[in-house]
Every structure is written in structure tokens, then in C-alpha cells.
Scaffold this motif. Sequence first.
Motif, short mmCIF file in Angstrom:
data_model
loop_
_atom_site.label_atom_id
_atom_site.label_comp_id
_atom_site.label_asym_id
_atom_site.label_seq_id
_atom_site.Cartn_x
_atom_site.Cartn_y
_atom_site.Cartn_z
N GLN A 52 38.01 41.22 40.19
CA GLN A 52 37.29 41.63 39.00
C GLN A 52 37.11 40.46 38.04
O GLN A 52 36.05 40.32 37.41
CB GLN A 52 38.04 42.77 38.30
CG GLN A 52 37.32 43.32 37.08
CD GLN A 52 37.94 44.60 36.57
OE1 GLN A 52 38.04 45.57 37.30
NE2 GLN A 52 38.37 44.59 35.33
N THR A 53 38.12 39.61 37.94
CA THR A 53 38.03 38.44 37.06
C THR A 53 36.89 37.52 37.50
O THR A 53 36.13 37.00 36.67
CB THR A 53 39.35 37.66 37.05
OG1 THR A 53 40.40 38.52 36.57
CG2 THR A 53 39.26 36.43 36.17
N ASP A 98 31.18 42.43 30.66
CA ASP A 98 32.53 42.52 30.13
C ASP A 98 33.43 43.33 31.08
O ASP A 98 32.95 44.15 31.86
CB ASP A 98 32.54 43.15 28.73
CG ASP A 98 32.12 44.60 28.74
OD1 ASP A 98 32.99 45.47 28.92
OD2 ASP A 98 30.91 44.87 28.58
N ARG A 99 34.73 43.10 30.99
CA ARG A 99 35.69 43.61 31.96
C ARG A 99 35.69 45.14 32.07
O ARG A 99 35.68 45.68 33.17
CB ARG A 99 37.10 43.12 31.60
CG ARG A 99 38.17 43.48 32.62
CD ARG A 99 39.48 42.80 32.25
NE ARG A 99 39.37 41.36 32.38
CZ ARG A 99 39.59 40.72 33.52
NH1 ARG A 99 39.90 41.37 34.62
NH2 ARG A 99 39.47 39.40 33.56
N SER A 100 35.70 45.84 30.95
CA SER A 100 35.77 47.30 30.99
C SER A 100 34.49 47.90 31.58
O SER A 100 34.55 48.84 32.39
CB SER A 100 36.02 47.87 29.59
OG SER A 100 34.99 47.47 28.70
N THR A 101 33.34 47.35 31.19
CA THR A 101 32.06 47.83 31.74
C THR A 101 31.99 47.56 33.23
O THR A 101 31.54 48.41 34.01
CB THR A 101 30.88 47.16 31.03
OG1 THR A 101 30.94 47.44 29.63
CG2 THR A 101 29.55 47.65 31.59
N LEU A 102 32.45 46.38 33.63
CA LEU A 102 32.41 46.01 35.04
C LEU A 102 33.30 46.91 35.88
O LEU A 102 32.92 47.32 36.98
CB LEU A 102 32.82 44.55 35.21
CG LEU A 102 32.77 44.02 36.64
CD1 LEU A 102 31.33 43.95 37.13
CD2 LEU A 102 33.42 42.65 36.75
N ALA A 103 34.48 47.24 35.36
CA ALA A 103 35.41 48.10 36.10
C ALA A 103 34.77 49.46 36.38
O ALA A 103 34.85 49.99 37.50
CB ALA A 103 36.71 48.27 35.32
N ARG A 121 42.28 45.07 49.36
CA ARG A 121 43.37 44.40 48.65
C ARG A 121 43.10 42.89 48.63
O ARG A 121 42.73 42.31 49.64
CB ARG A 121 44.70 44.69 49.33
CG ARG A 121 45.91 44.33 48.47
CD ARG A 121 47.18 44.88 49.07
NE ARG A 121 47.19 46.32 49.07
CZ ARG A 121 47.49 47.08 48.02
NH1 ARG A 121 47.79 46.49 46.86
NH2 ARG A 121 47.48 48.38 48.10
N SER A 122 43.30 42.30 47.46
CA SER A 122 43.04 40.87 47.32
C SER A 122 44.01 40.05 48.16
O SER A 122 45.20 40.36 48.23
CB SER A 122 43.15 40.46 45.84
OG SER A 122 43.06 39.06 45.70
N THR A 123 43.48 39.01 48.80
CA THR A 123 44.33 38.12 49.60
C THR A 123 45.11 37.16 48.71
O THR A 123 46.09 36.56 49.15
CB THR A 123 43.48 37.31 50.58
OG1 THR A 123 42.48 36.59 49.85
CG2 THR A 123 42.81 38.23 51.59
N LEU A 124 44.68 37.01 47.45
CA LEU A 124 45.34 36.10 46.52
C LEU A 124 46.40 36.80 45.68
O LEU A 124 47.38 36.19 45.28
CB LEU A 124 44.30 35.44 45.60
CG LEU A 124 43.21 34.63 46.30
CD1 LEU A 124 42.21 34.10 45.28
CD2 LEU A 124 43.84 33.47 47.07
N ASP A 125 46.17 38.08 45.39
CA ASP A 125 47.10 38.85 44.56
C ASP A 125 47.22 40.24 45.14
O ASP A 125 46.27 41.03 45.09
CB ASP A 125 46.59 38.91 43.11
CG ASP A 125 47.59 39.57 42.17
OD1 ASP A 125 48.59 40.13 42.66
OD2 ASP A 125 47.36 39.52 40.95
N ARG A 154 48.61 42.77 44.11
CA ARG A 154 48.50 43.86 43.12
C ARG A 154 47.05 44.13 42.74
O ARG A 154 46.76 45.17 42.15
CB ARG A 154 49.30 43.49 41.87
CG ARG A 154 50.80 43.31 42.10
CD ARG A 154 51.45 42.67 40.90
NE ARG A 154 50.89 41.34 40.63
CZ ARG A 154 51.22 40.59 39.58
NH1 ARG A 154 52.08 41.04 38.70
NH2 ARG A 154 50.67 39.40 39.41
N ALA A 155 46.16 43.19 43.02
CA ALA A 155 44.77 43.32 42.59
C ALA A 155 43.87 43.84 43.71
O ALA A 155 44.18 43.70 44.88
CB ALA A 155 44.25 41.97 42.11
N LYS A 156 42.78 44.47 43.30
CA LYS A 156 41.77 44.95 44.23
C LYS A 156 40.58 44.01 44.21
O LYS A 156 40.16 43.55 43.15
CB LYS A 156 41.32 46.37 43.85
CG LYS A 156 42.38 47.44 44.08
CD LYS A 156 42.50 47.78 45.55
CE LYS A 156 43.43 48.97 45.75
NZ LYS A 156 43.53 49.34 47.17
#
Length: 203
Positions: free
Chosen positions: A61-62, A71-76, A92-96, A98-100
Motif C-alpha cells: 500500500q505504501t 492518500d492512504r485511507s482513500t487508497l485502502a 502476503r508481502s514478501t518483504l513484510d 504483516r503487510a498485504k
Amino acid sequence: MVKPGKGPKKVGPLATSPSHLMHRALQLALDIYAEETGPDGLTQRQFAVLEAASLKAGLTQTELVRMTGIDRSTLADLVTRMTAKGLLERERSTLDARAKAVRLSTDGAARLEAARPRVEAADKRIMGLLPKGQREAFLNQLAELAAAADAAPDAAKAEAKALKKAQKLAEKEARKAEKAIRKAQPKRPRVDKPKKPKAAQAA
């Protein structure tokens, strides 16, 4: 149908307000975009997300925020709705762990491919409203504004950090000055208290 044309020059504060003129230009661009893509076409933001996702699989997402400027909230919320429509796939992110992350789905890739000629036609219509000699400079100016928008959050953080550091330094200097003033003040002479007379000893 939006047509180019020269109207009378408007006077007053709105005619020299960058924010107002940019808002008017944005509305014009969105109207042209909607005319070219049609009521069932991708929205401008959906197209931007799909284009970004087509460049790299597994975007976080970042990364999407940085690439699209949404913006982050709109993008989510946008990603959630586009995933529900089958335009994007979550993983699932390969870098984190916990992140999608998201990737372009087969349907999303097809919709993107179909939308590209229409978006290109909209862009040509928008640029066609300007004299040929001004188009490249106009794009460069837009790119500079977009770069400034991208840099604004980091600049704000750096400014806040610098301000906090300056405040701490000022407080430290104030304490040092206060200590120096106290140290420079003459010491009060010591006044011995009168001794109490001893009680008379019994005879």
C-alpha cells in the motif's frame, strides 16, 4: 462535449488564484476523461492503481500511495473495492509478513488494456486545448507540482524534526543562561544568629 475556445478574460481574484484555476482545470480534465471512458469505464483513480500494479507485482500500500499520489485511507478503500470486483488480487508481502500486497488480476489486466486507448484519447484532447508550443512546458510544470506534492510529507517531517531539535536546544541554552545568572549573583554575607544566654547554674 468539451470544446476548445477562447472566451473573454475574467477579472477578479479568482482569475489569479492558482488553487481555483487548478480546480477548474482538474474538473475539465475529469469531464473529458469521463466522456472518453464512458459510464462503465474505469475511474481515473482505478486506472492509476491498475497502471501502477502493472509495473510491479506485489506492490504494498505504501508503494501504491507513492506511485499514484492517492492518500492512504482513500487508497485502502479503493483497493478493497477493486479486489471485490476482481480487478486486483491480494497476497502476503514478501518483504513484510504483516503487510498485504496486491497484484493485477487477469480481469484487471484486460480492463486496463481496454482502457489505455481511451485514456490516451482523453489526454490528447486535454493537450489539444493548448497551443503546441506550450504543451511540453505545461507537462513539465505539472510534473514539478507532482514532485513537490510527493516531497511534501517528508519535508513536513523534516521541518517538524528540525523545529523540535531547535526547541530542545533553546531550552538547554535557557537553562545554561539561568544557571550562569545564578552563579554570577554575589553571595549574601552570612549573618550569625545571636547566641541564647545560658541558663544560670544553680548555686
